[in-house]
Enzyme design. Sequence first.
Site, PDB file in Angstrom:
ATOM      1  N   HIS A  18       0.847  -1.194   0.000  1.00  0.00           N
ATOM      2  CA  HIS A  18       0.000   0.000   0.000  1.00  0.00           C
ATOM      3  C   HIS A  18       0.884   1.246   0.000  1.00  0.00           C
ATOM      4  O   HIS A  18       2.110   1.169  -0.030  1.00  0.00           O
ATOM      5  CB  HIS A  18      -0.978  -0.019   1.183  1.00  0.00           C
ATOM      6  CG  HIS A  18      -0.334  -0.161   2.532  1.00  0.00           C
ATOM      7  ND1 HIS A  18       0.502   0.795   3.078  1.00  0.00           N
ATOM      8  CD2 HIS A  18      -0.415  -1.148   3.469  1.00  0.00           C
ATOM      9  CE1 HIS A  18       0.904   0.417   4.272  1.00  0.00           C
ATOM     10  NE2 HIS A  18       0.375  -0.769   4.533  1.00  0.00           N
ATOM     11  N   HIS A  21       3.986   1.612   2.230  1.00  0.00           N
ATOM     12  CA  HIS A  21       5.216   0.947   1.800  1.00  0.00           C
ATOM     13  C   HIS A  21       5.976   1.823   0.798  1.00  0.00           C
ATOM     14  O   HIS A  21       7.204   1.891   0.815  1.00  0.00           O
ATOM     15  CB  HIS A  21       4.906  -0.406   1.154  1.00  0.00           C
ATOM     16  CG  HIS A  21       4.289  -1.403   2.081  1.00  0.00           C
ATOM     17  ND1 HIS A  21       2.992  -1.831   1.968  1.00  0.00           N
ATOM     18  CD2 HIS A  21       4.790  -2.040   3.171  1.00  0.00           C
ATOM     19  CE1 HIS A  21       2.713  -2.708   2.912  1.00  0.00           C
ATOM     20  NE2 HIS A  21       3.794  -2.850   3.663  1.00  0.00           N
ATOM     21  N   CYS A 127       0.726 -10.961  19.665  1.00  0.00           N
ATOM     22  CA  CYS A 127       0.023 -10.343  18.533  1.00  0.00           C
ATOM     23  C   CYS A 127       0.656 -10.863  17.252  1.00  0.00           C
ATOM     24  O   CYS A 127       1.832 -10.581  16.984  1.00  0.00           O
ATOM     25  CB  CYS A 127       0.109  -8.821  18.606  1.00  0.00           C
ATOM     26  SG  CYS A 127      -0.600  -8.009  17.132  1.00  0.00           S
ATOM     27  N   CYS A 130       1.830  -8.030  14.815  1.00  0.00           N
ATOM     28  CA  CYS A 130       3.108  -7.426  15.184  1.00  0.00           C
ATOM     29  C   CYS A 130       4.229  -8.453  15.224  1.00  0.00           C
ATOM     30  O   CYS A 130       5.402  -8.087  15.217  1.00  0.00           O
ATOM     31  CB  CYS A 130       3.022  -6.772  16.571  1.00  0.00           C
ATOM     32  SG  CYS A 130       1.950  -5.338  16.676  1.00  0.00           S
ATOM     33  N   CYS A 144      -3.892  -4.981  21.297  1.00  0.00           N
ATOM     34  CA  CYS A 144      -2.624  -4.509  20.743  1.00  0.00           C
ATOM     35  C   CYS A 144      -2.708  -3.013  20.492  1.00  0.00           C
ATOM     36  O   CYS A 144      -3.668  -2.543  19.847  1.00  0.00           O
ATOM     37  CB  CYS A 144      -2.333  -5.248  19.435  1.00  0.00           C
ATOM     38  SG  CYS A 144      -1.006  -4.505  18.446  1.00  0.00           S
ATOM     39  N   HIS A 147      -2.580  -2.548  16.442  1.00  0.00           N
ATOM     40  CA  HIS A 147      -3.561  -3.130  15.534  1.00  0.00           C
ATOM     41  C   HIS A 147      -4.978  -3.198  16.113  1.00  0.00           C
ATOM     42  O   HIS A 147      -5.927  -3.503  15.378  1.00  0.00           O
ATOM     43  CB  HIS A 147      -3.120  -4.543  15.123  1.00  0.00           C
ATOM     44  CG  HIS A 147      -1.879  -4.557  14.303  1.00  0.00           C
ATOM     45  ND1 HIS A 147      -0.625  -4.722  14.853  1.00  0.00           N
ATOM     46  CD2 HIS A 147      -1.677  -4.387  12.961  1.00  0.00           C
ATOM     47  CE1 HIS A 147       0.288  -4.678  13.891  1.00  0.00           C
ATOM     48  NE2 HIS A 147      -0.315  -4.471  12.746  1.00  0.00           N
ATOM     49  N   LYS A 301      -4.533   4.483  10.807  1.00  0.00           N
ATOM     50  CA  LYS A 301      -3.454   3.719  10.192  1.00  0.00           C
ATOM     51  C   LYS A 301      -3.998   2.909   9.019  1.00  0.00           C
ATOM     52  O   LYS A 301      -5.100   2.360   9.084  1.00  0.00           O
ATOM     53  CB  LYS A 301      -2.815   2.788  11.226  1.00  0.00           C
ATOM     54  CG  LYS A 301      -1.611   2.025  10.681  1.00  0.00           C
ATOM     55  CD  LYS A 301      -1.019   1.085  11.712  1.00  0.00           C
ATOM     56  CE  LYS A 301       0.134   0.302  11.112  1.00  0.00           C
ATOM     57  NZ  LYS A 301       0.687  -0.704  12.045  1.00  0.00           N
ATOM     58  N   LYS A 304      -5.532  -3.304   5.826  1.00  0.00           N
ATOM     59  CA  LYS A 304      -6.391  -4.071   4.939  1.00  0.00           C
ATOM     60  C   LYS A 304      -7.720  -4.383   5.610  1.00  0.00           C
ATOM     61  O   LYS A 304      -8.780  -4.354   4.978  1.00  0.00           O
ATOM     62  CB  LYS A 304      -5.684  -5.362   4.522  1.00  0.00           C
ATOM     63  CG  LYS A 304      -6.434  -6.174   3.470  1.00  0.00           C
ATOM     64  CD  LYS A 304      -5.640  -7.404   3.062  1.00  0.00           C
ATOM     65  CE  LYS A 304      -6.406  -8.218   2.015  1.00  0.00           C
ATOM     66  NZ  LYS A 304      -5.674  -9.442   1.629  1.00  0.00           N
TER      67      LYS A 304
END
Length: 520
Positions: A18, A21, A127, A130, A144, A147, A301, A304
């Site tokens: 995405h 990156h 997690c 992570c 977490c 996330h 953040k 997906k």
Amino acid sequence: MSRFYITTSIPYVNAAPHIGHALEFVQADVFARYHRLVGDETYFQSGSDENSLKNVQAAEREGVSTEELVDRYAQSFIDLIDALDISNDDFIRTSVERRHIAGAQLLWKLCAERGDIYKKNYRGLYCVDCELFYDEEELVEGKCPDHGTEPDVVEEENYFFRLSRYQDRLAKLIADGDLQIIPESRRNEAYSFVARGLEDFSISRTRDRARGWGVEVPGDANQVMYVWFDALTNYITALGYASNEDLYRRFWQDSPNRVHAIGKGILRFHAIYWPAMLMSAGVPIPSTIFVHGYLTIDNQKISKSLGNVVDPGDLVGKYGADAVRYWLLREVPPTDDADYTGDKLERRYTADLANDLGNLLNRSVNMLHRYRKGTVPAPASPTSDGEDLAQIASGIAGRVQASMGDDYDPQSALAAIWELVVRANRYVQESAPWTLAKAERAGDAEAGGKLDTALYHLAETLRLIGEAVRPFLPATADRIAHALGADGQEKDWLQSLEWGAGGSGQVIAHAGKVLFPKID
């Protein structure tokens, strides 16, 4: 001149890349391109993290083999790197390349020989996203912090690394700056984590829980390496660490600059776990860790699971690689979070690239053809016309060096370059070459001299801008050079950033294709 080894982190390949990156790839690419241009011997490395449990679980959800899944998504990252014009020298895949597996196992053996690896039963909160065990107090409402998912309770016998043994050494390295962490806020974060007290951490998982996927622990076929122990070693295994190749000796063992570009979410692994592992094995630690923030969408953040993923490949298809690179470098603070919207990218594209730079090039080249038959004239002398333009241009080399040398700040460098772009556009209006040309045709020799000066200043400014943007917008740099009839990059890049280095008499090529076409 010096020697630089520059790396990106290696992303998990459980899904397509995405826009977040793309940010890290482009930042690291600019660092590498800059150091090559100033004459530093530079090697730029990227890769894919393929031995993660989350990759295994993603394959199970899709009903395909883990090998098939990581092959597919590793290729999607390679394709993105190509699309963004990233100049990496190598790309390592951690699940299939023998140089990586052998190197990870060698590092493990050396840490074990040092007495820093031991085995014990363990129960913890894990997690998967992570790939990290959390303490209760690190969770946010039992979830977490990164996330927002509830961690799994994992209980099994694992190997552990004696991180606690390296607490004092790590604290001193960070405090003294021997391990440079950029920005200062991340340095303070890492130091605070160490100061709270370091606990040994798990570095393996059972082969059953890993579904048989991962790098086997030397001497224990029932365990595979915890993904971070395996993944972090890519920075040296890619250079041939296992066989002590020349590339490893030049760019890691003997290099003064070993630079990791990473996201803030993986600071702990790179600034604490990784240096400790290297010290245990008797390997030099990184010199610099550059930490960028997150790209967000609607201040969330990118994830997906949230459905807010933006495909950078689609953006490149619409706007071009340099436009996407420009937005990531100019709009996004290099070490802070930033929110992405398509409107923001399009506004930057239209205002800065299509209008400011694109129009400046097209107007200037067309006037050189119309008024001087495509040849850069010598400026009339003496004259004060364009004096402040030349002054701004003369400062570009120093400002780019100051931004990119120690500060790792492409945003600041581009801001300096765009001051010149904006000033040059204003100079077109002030000098009004079309008016001077009309007066020259009417027999005004003084107007002809002023026209020569204006056209020379515009050609020289564009030449300098074209070279100045080369680390940031490489295709744009080449197209400007082509439009100006140049062969491309000067042999001495810093010398090419000096005002007047282009000279007069150069034959200008036709502008041809519009530099940044309007977007419907």
